[in-house]
Design a protein around this motif. Structure first.
Motif: not given
Length: 187
Positions: A122-129, A132-138, A140-148
């Motif tokens: 749970q700690l690992m998942l919280e750090r991961q979230r 991701i939130a920090k990268a989005k705010a900066d 730098k994070y766009k997420g996975r490109a929708p391939t289909a």
């Protein structure tokens, strides 16, 4: 009659061949006469080989795993598995921890370790979230490109040409659900 040792080995991906080989080696060295193995994430909660192992074991057998995280991802999962084993009169042995549920101390340690493992996850998942939130705010994070969705025009053209969903799926190498989603969005 001596206890029959039944092994279970799992890696999260097929790329982890060395990890699976090491588990199989350790289970064989421990004396397992039969080993169930699979290479898939336990997050999906579908582990057919674990289910087969749990069906296979009989009273007096011992289910052997190399590490706790190869067997269960949460305390609830661990409790369900150990309860299923207990009902059948089967013990659990975890090699890396030198833990055996045939003893009261082993049962206590298993519950404590399961709680700690779930807490760490749970700690690992919280750090991961948070990351991701920090990268989005900066930005730098766009997420996975929708391939289909990038193939929507091709899907629609193939459908208009009379192709079946299966034909479209095979030709464009996208999932059946993606084909239906694109067709639904276009309607």
């Amino acid at each position: 009659m001596a206890n029959v040792l039944i092994g279970y080995a799992r890696t999260s991906t097929t790329d982890q061949k060395a990890g699976l080989d090491a588990q199989l080696r350790d289970l064989q060295a421990a004396g397992c006469t039969k080993v169930f193995k699979e290479q898939l994430s336990s997050v999906a909660n579908q582990r057919p080989e674990l289910e087969r192992a749990l069906e296979y074991v009989r009273e007096g057998d011992v289910l052997v795993v190399t590490k706790l995280d190869r067997l269960a991802r949460s305390v609830a999962d661990l409790v369900a598995i150990t309860e299923a084993l207990k009902v059948k009169g089967v013990e659990l042995r975890i090699l890396a921890l030198n833990l055996d549920t045939s003893t009261p101390t082993g049962k206590l340690m298993l519950n404590l370790l399961g709680s700690i493992a779930e807490f760490e996850r749970q700690l690992m998942l919280e750090r991961q979230r948070e990351g991701i939130a920090k990268a989005k705010a900066d930005g730098k994070y766009k997420g996975r490109a929708p391939t289909a969705r990038s193939k929507a025009d091709e899907v629609l053209a193939m459908k208009a040409a009379g192709k079946t969903v299966a034909d479209i799926q095979a030709a464009l190498k996208i999932s059946r659900a993606s084909v239906f989603r694109i067709l639904k969005d276009a309607a």
